[in-house]
Design a protein around this motif. Sequence first.
Motif, PDB file in Angstrom:
ATOM      1  N   THR A  99       0.824  -1.213   0.000  1.00 52.85           N
ATOM      2  CA  THR A  99       0.000   0.000   0.000  1.00 52.85           C
ATOM      3  C   THR A  99       0.856   1.260   0.000  1.00 52.85           C
ATOM      4  O   THR A  99       0.323   2.356  -0.182  1.00 52.85           O
ATOM      5  CB  THR A  99      -0.931   0.016   1.222  1.00 52.85           C
ATOM      6  OG1 THR A  99      -0.139  -0.095   2.415  1.00 52.85           O
ATOM      7  CG2 THR A  99      -1.916  -1.144   1.160  1.00 52.85           C
ATOM      8  N   ALA A 100       2.156   1.112   0.225  1.00 49.72           N
ATOM      9  CA  ALA A 100       3.072   2.260   0.152  1.00 49.72           C
ATOM     10  C   ALA A 100       2.976   2.892  -1.232  1.00 49.72           C
ATOM     11  O   ALA A 100       2.783   2.204  -2.234  1.00 49.72           O
ATOM     12  CB  ALA A 100       4.501   1.805   0.425  1.00 49.72           C
ATOM     13  N   ARG A 101       3.130   4.204  -1.297  1.00 53.15           N
ATOM     14  CA  ARG A 101       2.872   4.924  -2.535  1.00 53.15           C
ATOM     15  C   ARG A 101       4.115   5.259  -3.343  1.00 53.15           C
ATOM     16  O   ARG A 101       4.009   5.727  -4.477  1.00 53.15           O
ATOM     17  CB  ARG A 101       2.112   6.217  -2.223  1.00 53.15           C
ATOM     18  CG  ARG A 101       0.733   5.962  -1.632  1.00 53.15           C
ATOM     19  CD  ARG A 101      -0.026   7.251  -1.438  1.00 53.15           C
ATOM     20  NE  ARG A 101      -1.382   7.010  -0.933  1.00 53.15           N
ATOM     21  CZ  ARG A 101      -2.265   7.969  -0.705  1.00 53.15           C
ATOM     22  NH1 ARG A 101      -1.936   9.244  -0.933  1.00 53.15           N
ATOM     23  NH2 ARG A 101      -3.462   7.675  -0.246  1.00 53.15           N
ATOM     24  N   ARG A 163       4.457  -4.023 -12.068  1.00 56.71           N
ATOM     25  CA  ARG A 163       3.333  -3.353 -12.711  1.00 56.71           C
ATOM     26  C   ARG A 163       2.068  -4.000 -12.185  1.00 56.71           C
ATOM     27  O   ARG A 163       1.904  -5.210 -12.307  1.00 56.71           O
ATOM     28  CB  ARG A 163       3.419  -3.471 -14.236  1.00 56.71           C
ATOM     29  CG  ARG A 163       2.415  -2.560 -14.969  1.00 56.71           C
ATOM     30  CD  ARG A 163       2.490  -2.728 -16.469  1.00 56.71           C
ATOM     31  NE  ARG A 163       3.747  -2.302 -17.036  1.00 56.71           N
ATOM     32  CZ  ARG A 163       4.047  -1.040 -17.336  1.00 56.71           C
ATOM     33  NH1 ARG A 163       3.170  -0.078 -17.095  1.00 56.71           N
ATOM     34  NH2 ARG A 163       5.211  -0.737 -17.877  1.00 56.71           N
ATOM     35  N   ASP A 164       1.191  -3.191 -11.562  1.00 59.17           N
ATOM     36  CA  ASP A 164       0.051  -3.783 -10.877  1.00 59.17           C
ATOM     37  C   ASP A 164      -1.019  -4.250 -11.852  1.00 59.17           C
ATOM     38  O   ASP A 164      -0.876  -4.133 -13.073  1.00 59.17           O
ATOM     39  CB  ASP A 164      -0.510  -2.832  -9.820  1.00 59.17           C
ATOM     40  CG  ASP A 164      -1.193  -1.594 -10.403  1.00 59.17           C
ATOM     41  OD1 ASP A 164      -1.493  -1.577 -11.614  1.00 59.17           O
ATOM     42  OD2 ASP A 164      -1.424  -0.642  -9.636  1.00 59.17           O
ATOM     43  N   SER A 165      -2.119  -4.783 -11.315  1.00 58.04           N
ATOM     44  CA  SER A 165      -3.167  -5.364 -12.154  1.00 58.04           C
ATOM     45  C   SER A 165      -3.844  -4.328 -13.037  1.00 58.04           C
ATOM     46  O   SER A 165      -4.498  -4.683 -14.019  1.00 58.04           O
ATOM     47  CB  SER A 165      -4.210  -6.058 -11.275  1.00 58.04           C
ATOM     48  OG  SER A 165      -4.776  -5.132 -10.349  1.00 58.04           O
ATOM     49  N   GLN A 166      -3.700  -3.039 -12.702  1.00 59.75           N
ATOM     50  CA  GLN A 166      -4.240  -1.958 -13.532  1.00 59.75           C
ATOM     51  C   GLN A 166      -3.224  -1.428 -14.533  1.00 59.75           C
ATOM     52  O   GLN A 166      -3.495  -0.475 -15.265  1.00 59.75           O
ATOM     53  CB  GLN A 166      -4.721  -0.814 -12.632  1.00 59.75           C
ATOM     54  CG  GLN A 166      -5.713  -1.225 -11.557  1.00 59.75           C
ATOM     55  CD  GLN A 166      -6.958  -1.851 -12.141  1.00 59.75           C
ATOM     56  OE1 GLN A 166      -7.523  -1.336 -13.115  1.00 59.75           O
ATOM     57  NE2 GLN A 166      -7.389  -2.972 -11.569  1.00 59.75           N
ATOM     58  N   GLY A 167      -2.034  -2.025 -14.530  1.00 56.10           N
ATOM     59  CA  GLY A 167      -0.983  -1.597 -15.453  1.00 56.10           C
ATOM     60  C   GLY A 167      -0.129  -0.455 -14.951  1.00 56.10           C
ATOM     61  O   GLY A 167       0.693   0.078 -15.694  1.00 56.10           O
ATOM     62  N   ASP A 169       2.813   1.474 -12.994  1.00 56.27           N
ATOM     63  CA  ASP A 169       4.198   1.270 -12.560  1.00 56.27           C
ATOM     64  C   ASP A 169       4.412   2.125 -11.310  1.00 56.27           C
ATOM     65  O   ASP A 169       4.943   3.226 -11.358  1.00 56.27           O
ATOM     66  CB  ASP A 169       5.151   1.675 -13.683  1.00 56.27           C
ATOM     67  CG  ASP A 169       6.617   1.456 -13.315  1.00 56.27           C
ATOM     68  OD1 ASP A 169       6.885   0.847 -12.257  1.00 56.27           O
ATOM     69  OD2 ASP A 169       7.483   1.920 -14.087  1.00 56.27           O
ATOM     70  N   ARG A 170       3.968   1.611 -10.150  1.00 59.25           N
ATOM     71  CA  ARG A 170       3.939   2.410  -8.925  1.00 59.25           C
ATOM     72  C   ARG A 170       5.317   2.792  -8.413  1.00 59.25           C
ATOM     73  O   ARG A 170       5.487   3.840  -7.791  1.00 59.25           O
ATOM     74  CB  ARG A 170       3.205   1.642  -7.821  1.00 59.25           C
ATOM     75  CG  ARG A 170       1.722   1.396  -8.085  1.00 59.25           C
ATOM     76  CD  ARG A 170       1.166   0.427  -7.065  1.00 59.25           C
ATOM     77  NE  ARG A 170       1.698  -0.920  -7.257  1.00 59.25           N
ATOM     78  CZ  ARG A 170       1.578  -1.907  -6.358  1.00 59.25           C
ATOM     79  NH1 ARG A 170       0.970  -1.667  -5.213  1.00 59.25           N
ATOM     80  NH2 ARG A 170       2.063  -3.103  -6.622  1.00 59.25           N
TER      81      ARG A 170
END
Length: 450
Positions: A99-101, A163-167, A169-170
Motif C-alpha cells: 500500500t506504500a505509494r 506493474r500492478d493489475s491496472q498496469g 508502474d507504482r
Amino acid sequence: MGERAEEKAAGHRAPDGDHATGATATRGFTRRAVLAGGLAGGVGAAAGFVGGRATVGGEVQGVGAAATGGLAYPFRGDHQQGVTTPAQQQMHLTAFDVTARDRSSLIDLLTAWTRAAENLTAGLPVDSMRVSKSAPPDDTGEAFDLGASGLTITIGFGKTLFRDSQGLDRFGLADRLPAPLAEDIPRMAAEKIDAARSGGDLVVQACAEDPLVALHAIHNLTRIAFGWATVRWTQLGYGRTSSTGPGQATPRNLFGFRDGTASLRGDQDELLRDFVWVGDGDDAADWMAGGTYLCARKIRMTMEVWDELPLRDQENAVGRDKISGAPLSGGDEFSAPDFTARSTGGSPAIPEASHLALMHPTRNAGVHMLRRGYNYTDGSDELGRLDAGLFFIAFVRDPRRHFTPLLARMQFDLLTEYLQHLTNSVFAIPPGLRDGQTYIGQQLLETATG
C-alpha cells in the motif's frame, strides 16, 4: 528514509559481527536469555557460524540437531536462506499487497523487514525490547522461550510489484520485470484457481521446527508492515513433503507414499547451479543473479476416494511401491527406475501414465526442481471430507523451462483424477544479503531508473 521509517527501523538493528555464507547453524541461546542478558550477549552467541552444518558447542552435529530450539541458520550469504536449507517441519507463508505509494516507502518496509528477520533467525527478539510499560513492546513475545528453532525467512517479489493489475508502474520498476516472472503459468486440467489466494506484491516464507516460531515471525513482520502493506493471503504447512538436506529421510505425503525421492537436495551444487540459481547470463541477472524463483500451488487431495483404491491401483498411479518407495521396476527407493522393464503380463512394470514415468528427470530432458512443499489441513468440508492436501513449492532457475513444462505433463498422469489445484503463485526470490547491504532486494531498488 522518512521520519516514521527511521523510528521503526531503528528498533530492528541487525546483529553485528561477521556473517558467513551457506546453510550454517548454531545452538546455545534463546530469546529469553537475550532479554535477560542484553542484546549484545545474544549477538555474540550468534556469531560463531561454521560453514554448511549444524553445530553444537562448536562441534559438527547430524541432522538431529534440527529438532532443538537452539538451531539457527545465518541470514546473510550469497543466496537467501529457506531454499537449500534442510527442510524444516513447519511453514507459514504469507503474501502481501503493498500500500506504500513510492519507492522510498517500499525501501523502508524492506529495510525494517530485513533487520527484524536477521534478528529473528538468530534467535533474538525483533528488538532489544522497550522497557517502558506505557508503550507497546516491539516484539509480541509468544516465542521468547523457543529459541531460533531453525527459523528461516525468505522474501520475494511478485509480478504486480513491477506493474500492478491496472498496469500502473507504482515504483518505477516496470522495466526491471524479469521475463520468467512476466509470463503467467498456463491453465491445466483439474484446477480451480482462486485468484484472491494467489499472487501478491511480496511474499514471506517462514519455516521452522516449531510452528509457534514460524507464526511469531509472520506475526511480527505483518505488524511491522502496517501502513506499508496488507496481507493478501496466508498458508500454513506442516510435515515437510521433501528432503533438501543430506541425510534427511524421504517423507510421506497424505496419500501415504514417499514424496520427492528424485528431487534436488541442497548439497548437489552442480544441479543447483543449472536448475535453481539464476546465472550471470540470465534475464535480469544484474539484480537476480544468485536468486531463484518460487513456484507455489495449493493442491487438494481427495483422500477419501484414494483410500478406497486397491493397493495395486495406488502403486500404478504413483509408479512406486507404497511401503519401500522403490520403483515398480524393482530395487530400493533410490534405485534408478527402469522404464523398459515388463511385468509378468508383458505390460510396462512402471505404467506409462504413472506419476513417476511422466515426472522423472530422465523423462523431462534432465530437468530438476528443488521441491520444498508441505502438507496442509484446513479442517473438513460440509460433507465431512478432509479439506487437506499438498502446498507444493518448487524453487527453479527459470519457471518457463523448469516448472511450466513439467506442470503441463503432470495433468496427464494417473494421479490427476485425485487432485485439484486451487492456487497458483510465482515469485522472484532475490539473492542473499551480502556484507554492506541493508535490505533484501537492494540490487533491484537501488539500480532502477524509473
